[in-house]
Every structure is written in structure tokens, then in C-alpha cells.
Scaffold this motif. Structure first.
Motif, short mmCIF file in Angstrom:
data_model
loop_
_atom_site.label_atom_id
_atom_site.label_comp_id
_atom_site.label_asym_id
_atom_site.label_seq_id
_atom_site.Cartn_x
_atom_site.Cartn_y
_atom_site.Cartn_z
N TYR A 263 0.83 -1.21 0.00
CA TYR A 263 0.00 0.00 0.00
C TYR A 263 0.87 1.26 0.00
O TYR A 263 0.65 2.19 -0.79
CB TYR A 263 -0.92 -0.01 1.21
N LYS A 264 1.87 1.30 0.87
CA LYS A 264 2.78 2.45 0.93
C LYS A 264 3.48 2.66 -0.40
O LYS A 264 3.57 3.78 -0.92
CB LYS A 264 3.82 2.26 2.05
N ALA A 265 3.99 1.57 -0.96
CA ALA A 265 4.73 1.67 -2.22
C ALA A 265 3.83 2.14 -3.35
O ALA A 265 4.22 2.99 -4.16
CB ALA A 265 5.35 0.32 -2.57
N GLN A 266 2.61 1.60 -3.42
CA GLN A 266 1.72 1.99 -4.52
C GLN A 266 1.34 3.46 -4.44
O GLN A 266 1.25 4.14 -5.48
CB GLN A 266 0.46 1.11 -4.50
N LEU A 267 1.14 3.97 -3.24
CA LEU A 267 0.84 5.39 -3.08
C LEU A 267 1.97 6.24 -3.65
O LEU A 267 1.72 7.22 -4.38
CB LEU A 267 0.65 5.73 -1.60
N LEU A 268 3.19 5.88 -3.34
CA LEU A 268 4.33 6.68 -3.78
C LEU A 268 4.56 6.54 -5.28
O LEU A 268 4.82 7.54 -5.98
CB LEU A 268 5.59 6.27 -2.99
N TYR A 269 4.47 5.32 -5.80
CA TYR A 269 4.64 5.13 -7.24
C TYR A 269 3.55 5.86 -8.02
O TYR A 269 3.81 6.42 -9.10
CB TYR A 269 4.64 3.64 -7.59
N ASP A 273 4.32 8.63 -10.92
CA ASP A 273 3.85 8.43 -12.29
C ASP A 273 2.99 9.59 -12.81
O ASP A 273 3.02 9.90 -14.00
CB ASP A 273 3.05 7.12 -12.38
N LYS A 274 2.25 10.20 -11.92
CA LYS A 274 1.35 11.27 -12.39
C LYS A 274 1.93 12.66 -12.22
O LYS A 274 1.41 13.63 -12.77
CB LYS A 274 0.00 11.17 -11.70
N ASN A 275 3.02 12.77 -11.46
CA ASN A 275 3.64 14.07 -11.23
C ASN A 275 4.46 14.46 -12.46
O ASN A 275 5.28 13.68 -12.94
CB ASN A 275 4.53 14.00 -9.99
N ASN A 276 4.27 15.66 -12.95
CA ASN A 276 4.94 16.10 -14.18
C ASN A 276 6.44 16.31 -14.04
O ASN A 276 7.15 16.43 -15.04
CB ASN A 276 4.31 17.42 -14.67
N LEU A 277 6.93 16.36 -12.79
CA LEU A 277 8.33 16.69 -12.58
C LEU A 277 9.22 15.50 -12.25
O LEU A 277 10.44 15.62 -12.24
CB LEU A 277 8.46 17.73 -11.45
N PHE A 278 8.61 14.33 -12.00
CA PHE A 278 9.38 13.17 -11.56
C PHE A 278 9.14 11.96 -12.46
O PHE A 278 8.12 11.87 -13.15
CB PHE A 278 9.02 12.80 -10.12
N GLU A 279 10.08 11.03 -12.40
CA GLU A 279 9.92 9.78 -13.15
C GLU A 279 10.60 8.64 -12.41
O GLU A 279 11.59 8.83 -11.70
CB GLU A 279 10.50 9.90 -14.56
N ASN A 280 10.04 7.44 -12.58
CA ASN A 280 10.67 6.20 -12.12
C ASN A 280 11.07 5.41 -13.36
O ASN A 280 10.31 5.33 -14.31
CB ASN A 280 9.69 5.39 -11.27
N LEU A 342 5.82 12.89 2.24
CA LEU A 342 6.68 13.04 1.06
C LEU A 342 5.85 13.32 -0.19
O LEU A 342 6.22 14.16 -1.02
CB LEU A 342 7.52 11.78 0.87
N ILE A 343 4.74 12.63 -0.32
CA ILE A 343 3.86 12.85 -1.47
C ILE A 343 3.36 14.29 -1.51
O ILE A 343 3.32 14.92 -2.58
CB ILE A 343 2.68 11.85 -1.44
N GLU A 350 5.46 20.34 -7.54
CA GLU A 350 4.87 20.39 -8.87
C GLU A 350 4.04 21.66 -9.08
O GLU A 350 4.11 22.30 -10.12
CB GLU A 350 4.00 19.16 -9.10
N ARG A 351 3.28 22.04 -8.06
CA ARG A 351 2.47 23.25 -8.16
C ARG A 351 3.33 24.49 -8.35
O ARG A 351 2.98 25.42 -9.09
CB ARG A 351 1.58 23.41 -6.92
N LYS A 352 4.48 24.50 -7.71
CA LYS A 352 5.34 25.69 -7.75
C LYS A 352 6.14 25.80 -9.05
O LYS A 352 6.42 26.90 -9.52
CB LYS A 352 6.32 25.67 -6.57
#
Length: 354
Positions: A263-269, A273-280, A342-343, A350-352
Motif C-alpha cells: 500500500y505504501k509503495a503503490q501510493l508513492l509510485y 507516475d502522475k507528477n509532471n516533474l518526476f519519473e521512475n 513526502l507525497i 509540482e504546483r510551484k
């Protein structure tokens, strides 16, 4: 002040374990002496090591075919001990990360190493499922979770060949059929205890297959013959392991922890995935539930992001020195509140800057 600890190891431990172990350093069980001062041959320590051994086997559902050792030298020493004790002529290895590669290098000192797969050229971003284990090897070695890049084996092979597994960074994090394995080793500082101790779980029958002279400290048989106390062990780390295993037992065991960790991992992933500034960069089928690696899409934002998370009392988020980027280690004891915190930082960033 609330600290959100994402260190990869030594890493976060349950608060109750910290409190009890700290108290024991001042006065162990009302004896008037510190845990750091008790004899490793004393009845008090015998009770600790017997209880810790029993908990390991109970939580992993292992029978008396297995023995448990608490050694020193980290998983790194096991890279040598495993082939020294188990390799007659050749062994098969998966090269799925830096530590797996280091294990291969050491094993080559003892015989032929068949590397069934190497992800090195692809930066170790995935773990294969379609590999064939040769019939004429002494054992097959794999690394269940790769701390640096953030990959994790989800499936283990069905084979008659003895399986040896380095579980340093995901031991006790999920329910597995541990009887599949002939030998499991794990450095304790990632999910179990303080640094300086390594858990080695051995199916005893595997040691009867190889006959050669081995220096005493590197010989599993000698350690077993001496009830795991060939030399002075890391008393504090074993005690802290016992407390952590009792905490796991109270929580309800590995099934509960597995649910929480997924559950913790899926929240962070999901946020990455949806944040425009980060990637895995890891294949989605092989993403680790213990070590979540991610990168900024724009390197020019690195200083701004670092300033932001450090200001919010987040620690240990820097990626490994060989990889860069970021790594959130979300071991058993890391509360979900830290993941959610962290999320929120990532969302605000991302907002900034989008």
C-alpha cells in the motif's frame, strides 16, 4: 520535531524497539548492568539468542531442518562464505544489481560462475523471468531486492537446484514460501536491527554435499557446531533483532506487513507516475516495495527540490552515489504518515514549478 527517515540503511526501526534497546543500554532487565556489558556466555544472552532464533523460524514458518546464525561481516562476507561452503565446481547467478554483481565477483574465486542474466547494460531496470537454471550447478544465487536501483523479485524459480538468496533489504517484508530456499542471508541494518550483524538461515542438509577444508570462521559447520557463538557476537544487534521480530509478531506477521508495504509503495509510485516533474525508470513489474527510486525530469530543479524536502525534516532521500536521483526506502517500520508527507512535498513542488 518529527523526522521522516527514508535512509536505506542503517534505517528506521519501530519506536518501541528504539526505546527498549536504549533502556537496556542503561539497565538490562533490572540487572543493574548494561546490555553492552553482559557476557555472551551468560544465561541472559542465551535466552536472547534462543528467543531470536525461535522468532525467525516461527515468522518464516521454518521447521527444524533449518538453522539460524547471527554472524558479522555483513552480507559482503556472505558473498565469500556462500561459495566457500557450497561450491564444488560451478554455480549459477543472476546479475540484477550492484550487490549481485559483487557476489558474482567473489564467487569466481571458488569455481565457475554461470551468469544466467545480467542487467548491467540496461542499468538494472528489470529482472527477467524466463531464465533456465542448468542442472549441473551446485546452487543458484539471486538477490531478492536491489536496494540501489529499486527492483524486486516477485517470483522465484521452481527448481531442484538449491536456491541461495540475498534478502538483505526485504527480509521479513512479505510472505514467501521460505522452504524454497536452501540458504538465506540478510544484513540486519535495513529492516531488522542495527548494523553489524547478518542473519544466515541454512537448510542443514545442503552442508553435507561439499567436502573441503574451510577456515574456521568461514565455515558454516563450525558455527553451527558452536551453537552460533564461535566468537563474541554482536549482542546489541541480536537483542534489537529480537525486539523487532516481537514487534512483527504482535502486528500479525508477514501477511499484514506485506499488505502495508504494498500500500505504501503503490501510493508513492502513483504520485511519481502522475507528477509532471518526476519519473521512475524501473519496469513496473519489478518495482521494489522497499526502495523507491525516482528522478527529476529537469536536472535544473535539483537544488530547489533538495532545499524543499530538507527544510521539511525529511532525511535520507538522496539516491545512491552510483546512481544519483532520489531513493525513498520505505521499510517495515516507516509509518504511512511519512510516505504521505513526502507525497505532499512532491505535489507542492509540482504546483510551484510546473
Amino acid at each position: 520535531m518529527k523526522i521522516h527517515n527514508f535512509n536505506a540503511g542503517p534505517s528506521v526501526l519501530p519506536k518501541i524497539v528504539i526505546k527498549k534497546s536504549a533502556k537496556s543500554v542503561i539497565d538490562f532487565n533490572g540487572t543493574g548492568i548494561s546490555l553492552l556489558e553482559i557476557s555472551h556466555r551468560s544465561l541472559d544472552f542465551m535466552k536472547i539468542i534462543e528467543r531470536t532464533t525461535s522468532l525467525v523460524k516461527q515468522i518464516m514458518n521454518l521447521n527444524d531442518d533449518y538453522t539460524v546464525l547471527f554472524l558479522q561481516g555483513g552480507a559482503t562476507l556472505q558473498f565469500t562464505m556462500v561459495p566457500y561452503n557450497l561450491m564444488n565446481k560451478r554455480a549459477a547467478y543472476l546479475d540484477t544489481g550492484i550487490w549481485a554483481n559483487n557476489a558474482i565477483k567473489e564467487a569466481k574465486n571458488f569455481g565457475e560462475v554461470k551468469v544466467l542474466f545480467s542487467g548491467k547494460k540496461n542499468n538494472y531496470v528489470y529482472i527477467p523471468e524466463n531464465y533456465q537454471i542448468p542442472s549441473k550447478v551446485d546452487y543458484f544465487h539471486c538477490t531478492s531486492n536491489n536496494t540501489i536501483v529499486g527492483t524486486q523479485m516477485k517470483l522465484f524459480p521452481e527448481t531442484s537446484i538449491p536456491i541461495v538468496c540475498d534478502m538483505s533489504s526485504d527480509i521479513f517484508s512479505r510472505k514467501l514460501n521460505f522452504h524454497k530456499f536452501s540458504l538465506i542471508y540478510a544484513s540486519a541494518q535495513k529492516n531488522v536491527s542495527s548494523s553489524g550483524m547478518t542473519i544466515v538461515i541454512i537448510k542443514k542438509e545442503i552442508l553435507d554435499k561439499i567436502k573441503k577444508n574451510i577456515p574456521s570462521y568461514l565455515n558454516y559447520r563450525i558455527h553451527i557446531k558452536n551453537d552460533g557463538i564461535l566468537n563474541t557476537p554482536n549482542v546489541f544487534s541480536i537483542y534489537t533483532s529480537m525486539l523487532t521480530l516481537e514487534w512483527i509478531e504482535r502486528k500479525g506477521g508477514l501477511s499484514i506487513l506485506e499488505e502495508e508495504n504494498e500500500y505504501k509503495a503503490q501510493l508513492l509510485y502513483n504520485e511519481i507516475d502522475k507528477n509532471n516533474l518526476f519519473e521512475n525508470r524501473i519496469d513496473k513489474n519489478n518495482r521494489s516495495n522497499m526502495n523507491v527510486s525516482f528522478f527529476l525530469k529537469n536536472d535544473n530543479l535539483e537544488k530547489k527540490f533538495n532545499k524543499m524536502w530538507k527544510r521539511e525534516n525529511v532525511v535520507g532521500l538522496d539516491g545512491h552515489r552510483l546512481l544519483g536521483g532520489y531513493r525513498a526506502s520505505i521499510y517495515n517500520a516507516l509509518p504511512i504518515e511519512s510516505v504521505l508527507f513526502l507525497i505532499e512535498i512532491m505535489k507542492e513542488f509540482e504546483r510551484k514549478f510546473t
